[in-house]
Design a protein around this motif. Sequence first.
Motif, mmCIF file in Angstrom:
data_model
loop_
_atom_site.group_PDB
_atom_site.id
_atom_site.type_symbol
_atom_site.label_atom_id
_atom_site.label_comp_id
_atom_site.label_asym_id
_atom_site.label_seq_id
_atom_site.Cartn_x
_atom_site.Cartn_y
_atom_site.Cartn_z
ATOM 1 N N LEU A 184 72.944 18.779 47.155
ATOM 2 C CA LEU A 184 71.666 19.172 46.574
ATOM 3 C C LEU A 184 71.863 19.676 45.142
ATOM 4 O O LEU A 184 71.060 19.381 44.256
ATOM 5 C CB LEU A 184 71.013 20.257 47.436
ATOM 6 N N CYS A 187 72.252 16.809 42.862
ATOM 7 C CA CYS A 187 70.957 16.163 42.607
ATOM 8 C C CYS A 187 70.128 16.960 41.606
ATOM 9 O O CYS A 187 69.500 16.380 40.700
ATOM 10 C CB CYS A 187 70.185 16.011 43.921
ATOM 11 N N GLY A 190 71.612 16.560 38.239
ATOM 12 C CA GLY A 190 71.309 15.205 37.768
ATOM 13 C C GLY A 190 69.872 15.085 37.273
ATOM 14 O O GLY A 190 69.597 14.418 36.280
ATOM 15 N N LEU A 191 68.964 15.759 37.973
ATOM 16 C CA LEU A 191 67.556 15.750 37.560
ATOM 17 C C LEU A 191 67.381 16.425 36.202
ATOM 18 O O LEU A 191 66.665 15.912 35.323
ATOM 19 C CB LEU A 191 66.710 16.459 38.613
#
Length: 221
Positions: A184, A187, A190-191
Amino acid sequence: MGDAAVKINEVEALAGITKKNIRFYEDQGLLCPRRNAENGYRDYGEEDVKVLLRIRLLRKLGLPIEEIRQMLQGVQTVGDGMRRHMISLEREKRNLEQSIDLCRELQTLDIPLTSLDAQGLLERMERMEQDGTAFRNRQVQDVRVQYTAPVIVTVIMVALMTALSALMLWAYMKDPENAPPLPLLICLIGLLAAVGIGAVLALMQRIREIQKGEMDDARHY
């Protein structure tokens, strides 16, 4: 002051030139202070201050860097440099006089701007430019203003995304057990990275639009 070395703060006060400008003149090769053999720092002396005073004088008169370099190197005398500069000043004087004449002519028009024949005047100015007149074009400054806002927004956005990513990584390394699961976390980072990259791409697109003449198109109408 004699031959004793002085710090740049003292040179700044003696020459009346900021440290930033002093460094710039060094980068341009106009000033070459000695280097202290022990610590590698610059040792400014009386001659360096004199050079800076000469540069300051010539820059206040509007001489370009290359002309000053030629004079400092002895390639040109003061008279040579001034004769060349006078040609440039006379050209600017003629351009300014042409602008003053045109503004004085418009000053006599007691009409609203909506009644002004802008196209006819622009065509007239273009003919004058073909004959050698150079008007002050503020559109260049307008374009620079257009760069400012998107650049500032992009820098803030990228800095914010970077700070948030660093904070998440720090929190995970500090207390892995109570931190979000690693997948998580990856992610989320990365966002944030995608948002930052998107901001940079948007800025690049905006710059391309400006460079392609988005703002300059107005001069044709």
